[in-house]
Design a protein around this motif. Structure first.
Motif, mmCIF file in Angstrom:
data_model
loop_
_atom_site.group_PDB
_atom_site.id
_atom_site.type_symbol
_atom_site.label_atom_id
_atom_site.label_comp_id
_atom_site.label_asym_id
_atom_site.label_seq_id
_atom_site.Cartn_x
_atom_site.Cartn_y
_atom_site.Cartn_z
ATOM 1 N N ALA A 130 -5.427 -7.660 -29.224
ATOM 2 C CA ALA A 130 -4.525 -6.669 -29.826
ATOM 3 C C ALA A 130 -4.792 -5.277 -29.270
ATOM 4 C CB ALA A 130 -4.687 -6.674 -31.349
ATOM 5 N N SER A 131 -6.060 -4.972 -29.029
ATOM 6 C CA SER A 131 -6.418 -3.668 -28.464
ATOM 7 C C SER A 131 -5.850 -3.518 -27.055
ATOM 8 C CB SER A 131 -7.941 -3.521 -28.441
ATOM 9 O OG SER A 131 -8.324 -2.337 -27.771
ATOM 10 N N TRP A 132 -6.022 -4.540 -26.218
ATOM 11 C CA TRP A 132 -5.523 -4.479 -24.846
ATOM 12 C C TRP A 132 -4.000 -4.361 -24.818
ATOM 13 C CZ3 TRP A 132 -2.279 -7.344 -21.749
ATOM 14 C CH2 TRP A 132 -2.358 -7.109 -20.374
ATOM 15 N N ARG A 133 -3.326 -5.131 -25.646
ATOM 16 C CA ARG A 133 -1.865 -5.103 -25.635
ATOM 17 C C ARG A 133 -1.339 -3.741 -26.083
ATOM 18 N NH1 ARG A 133 2.570 -6.631 -29.195
ATOM 19 N NH2 ARG A 133 4.367 -7.094 -27.886
ATOM 20 N N ALA A 134 -2.051 -3.080 -26.995
ATOM 21 C CA ALA A 134 -1.621 -1.749 -27.430
ATOM 22 C C ALA A 134 -1.551 -0.794 -26.244
ATOM 23 C CB ALA A 134 -2.577 -1.215 -28.498
ATOM 24 N N LEU A 135 -2.524 -0.869 -25.333
ATOM 25 C CA LEU A 135 -2.508 -0.014 -24.150
ATOM 26 C C LEU A 135 -1.472 -0.485 -23.148
ATOM 27 C CD1 LEU A 135 -6.340 0.488 -23.594
ATOM 28 C CD2 LEU A 135 -4.708 2.134 -24.510
ATOM 29 N N PHE A 136 -1.337 -1.796 -22.986
ATOM 30 C CA PHE A 136 -0.395 -2.340 -22.017
ATOM 31 C C PHE A 136 1.038 -1.925 -22.354
ATOM 32 C CE2 PHE A 136 2.185 -5.823 -20.169
ATOM 33 C CZ PHE A 136 1.743 -5.742 -18.857
ATOM 34 N N TRP B 214 4.291 -12.425 -24.741
ATOM 35 C CA TRP B 214 3.692 -13.585 -24.095
ATOM 36 C C TRP B 214 3.425 -13.327 -22.620
ATOM 37 C CZ3 TRP B 214 1.488 -16.746 -27.162
ATOM 38 C CH2 TRP B 214 2.013 -16.982 -28.435
ATOM 39 N N THR B 215 4.286 -12.557 -21.989
ATOM 40 C CA THR B 215 4.057 -12.183 -20.598
ATOM 41 C C THR B 215 2.833 -11.283 -20.488
ATOM 42 O OG1 THR B 215 6.419 -12.335 -20.125
ATOM 43 C CG2 THR B 215 5.078 -11.070 -18.583
ATOM 44 N N ALA B 216 2.685 -10.371 -21.437
ATOM 45 C CA ALA B 216 1.503 -9.512 -21.457
ATOM 46 C C ALA B 216 0.240 -10.320 -21.700
ATOM 47 C CB ALA B 216 1.656 -8.445 -22.537
ATOM 48 N N TYR B 217 0.321 -11.305 -22.578
ATOM 49 C CA TYR B 217 -0.843 -12.123 -22.893
ATOM 50 C C TYR B 217 -1.326 -12.915 -21.671
ATOM 51 C CZ TYR B 217 0.077 -11.188 -27.848
ATOM 52 O OH TYR B 217 0.269 -10.579 -29.059
ATOM 53 N N ARG B 218 -0.378 -13.347 -20.808
ATOM 54 C CA ARG B 218 -0.769 -14.069 -19.594
ATOM 55 C C ARG B 218 -1.718 -13.219 -18.753
ATOM 56 N NH1 ARG B 218 3.280 -14.458 -16.083
ATOM 57 N NH2 ARG B 218 2.507 -16.242 -14.936
ATOM 58 N N LEU B 219 -1.368 -11.971 -18.565
ATOM 59 C CA LEU B 219 -2.208 -11.075 -17.784
ATOM 60 C C LEU B 219 -3.565 -10.888 -18.444
ATOM 61 C CD1 LEU B 219 0.400 -8.362 -16.771
ATOM 62 C CD2 LEU B 219 -0.929 -9.759 -15.195
ATOM 63 N N PHE B 220 -3.551 -10.697 -19.747
ATOM 64 C CA PHE B 220 -4.805 -10.465 -20.456
ATOM 65 C C PHE B 220 -5.750 -11.654 -20.310
ATOM 66 C CE2 PHE B 220 -7.391 -11.255 -24.229
ATOM 67 C CZ PHE B 220 -8.148 -10.092 -24.279
ATOM 68 N N ARG C 20 -4.440 2.989 -31.646
ATOM 69 C CA ARG C 20 -4.283 1.571 -31.972
ATOM 70 C C ARG C 20 -5.326 0.728 -31.250
ATOM 71 N NH1 ARG C 20 2.343 1.032 -31.481
ATOM 72 N NH2 ARG C 20 2.847 2.066 -33.460
ATOM 73 N N ALA C 21 -5.555 1.033 -29.973
ATOM 74 C CA ALA C 21 -6.524 0.269 -29.187
ATOM 75 C C ALA C 21 -7.936 0.458 -29.723
ATOM 76 C CB ALA C 21 -6.451 0.682 -27.718
ATOM 77 N N VAL C 22 -8.290 1.686 -30.057
ATOM 78 C CA VAL C 22 -9.626 1.976 -30.578
ATOM 79 C C VAL C 22 -9.853 1.283 -31.920
ATOM 80 C CG1 VAL C 22 -11.074 3.811 -31.555
ATOM 81 C CG2 VAL C 22 -9.952 4.135 -29.338
ATOM 82 N N THR C 23 -8.858 1.317 -32.783
ATOM 83 C CA THR C 23 -8.995 0.685 -34.090
ATOM 84 C C THR C 23 -9.185 -0.822 -33.961
ATOM 85 O OG1 THR C 23 -7.612 2.387 -35.134
ATOM 86 C CG2 THR C 23 -7.878 0.309 -36.329
ATOM 87 N N ALA C 24 -8.326 -1.459 -33.160
ATOM 88 C CA ALA C 24 -8.418 -2.914 -32.997
ATOM 89 C C ALA C 24 -9.725 -3.323 -32.329
ATOM 90 C CB ALA C 24 -7.230 -3.426 -32.183
ATOM 91 N N GLN C 25 -10.164 -2.572 -31.307
ATOM 92 C CA GLN C 25 -11.390 -2.937 -30.607
ATOM 93 C C GLN C 25 -12.619 -2.713 -31.472
ATOM 94 O OE1 GLN C 25 -11.524 -4.476 -27.488
ATOM 95 N NE2 GLN C 25 -13.598 -4.810 -28.255
#
Length: 321
Positions: free
Chosen positions: A69-75, A85-91, A202-207
């Motif tokens: 969730a943290s990574w996707r917030a930045l992406f 789902w496309t973003a998740y593939r990269l992650f 958002r990224a900081v909170t989730a991470q």
């Protein structure tokens, strides 16, 4: 014809990545001496050990999903107009790459995937750079919370631990400025992408939540092995964050093999004998590897399926007659 060659290249890249990932996992298993784990397990209640392992796997899996969730917030924040789902593939490809010796084997795969969805290498590199900065900063901040347990009740460390996160949430632009300053210090070009205050928050909170949740798996294993629950709590939860960040900083070892164990031992030997702390550290590594492969591999397969399902046009067959 171009489509056929593109699909062939896709299969070749994917196969190469899977082979490299498999080699990394085999090296990880072979590098460990599991004798201390078997010895300790033989001294404990089998049902209790099984329950603890199952709970530890679940706990770490939840922490991994919060990291996603943290990574996707930045992406998403950096303007990548793609579905989740496309973003998740990269992650998941980037995530599983840490098991690959050298890790850079996955770079061609990531670049190809980025090109496929019109996400250039600059933006892609920017996302992973910002994400790593968030992971490192939040991890080391959580690590400070181990101070009271390691320094005989110095509770002031708990206040110190909150300062960096409070500052970063209040002034998220400092992260972008810090990366730019680091680039100047290293005489490198400044980052060409920056995240918005909302995306960073958002990224900081989730991470941060990811670190707090994941560290509980180590605490659970330590308590089952005989560690005092109260005194070992901050050492395990906060120490796991410090050890993981230290491992991530070592690029040549798959998933920081050896580095993370050394850092964890520094904390665990204060609450457990060395003979007991050693198998706890090894089991923690095994739990992390199994949950990461399960979440990463399963997530990649699901994301790949959903990505293709949404990308490929629906084939309609006209009714006969």
């Amino acid at each position: 014809m171009n489509g056929r060659w593109w699909r062939l290249a896709n299969h070749v890249f994917t196969a190469a990545f899977v082979v490299a990932l498999t080699v990394g996992l085999v090296l990880f298993v072979r590098a460990q001496d599991w004798t201390p784990v078997a010895t300790l397990a033989g001294q404990l209640d089998p049902l209790r050990v099984t329950a603890a392992l199952g709970a530890a796997l679940l706990i770490n899996a939840v922490g991994l999903l919060l990291g996603l969730a943290s990574w996707r917030a930045l992406f998403v924040d950096l303007g990548a107009a793609v579905d989740k789902w496309t973003a998740y593939r990269l992650f998941f490809v980037g995530f599983l790459a840490k098991f690959v010796p050298g890790r850079f084997v996955a770079l061609p795969v990531l670049l190809r995937m980025g090109k496929e969805i019109e996400v250039g290498p600059v933006r892609l590199a920017g996302v992973f750079l910002l994400s790593w900065a968030v992971v490192a900063m939040t991890g080391m901040t959580v690590a400070l919370a181990a101070g009271p347990a390691l320094l005989s009740g110095a509770t002031g460390w708990l206040l110190v631990a909150t300062v960096p996160l409070v500052v970063l949430v209040a002034r998220p632009d400092l992260l972008n400025r810090g990366l730019a300053a680091a680039a100047r210090l290293l005489r490198r070009p400044p980052p060409q992408v920056t995240a918005s205050p909302t995306g960073i928050r958002r990224a900081v909170t989730a991470q941060s939540l990811s670190w707090l949740v994941s560290g509980h798996h180590l605490w659970l294993l330590a308590v089952v092995a005989g560690a005092p629950p109260g005194r070992s709590y901050l050492i395990c939860v906060a120490g796991f964050a410090a050890a993981t960040v230290a491992g991530l900083s070592v690029m040549i070892a798959p998933d920081g093999l050896g580095v993370r164990e050394a850092v964890l031992m520094l904390g665990l030997v204060t609450v457990l004998p060395v003979a007991v702390a050693t198998p706890v550290v090894l089991v923690s590594r095994l739990v992390c590897a199994l949950s990461e492969v399960a979440v990463g591999g399963g997530g990649l397969l699901l994301a790949q399926y959903m990505h293709r399902r949404r990308r490929d046009p629906v084939q309609r067959v006209a009714p006969v007659g």
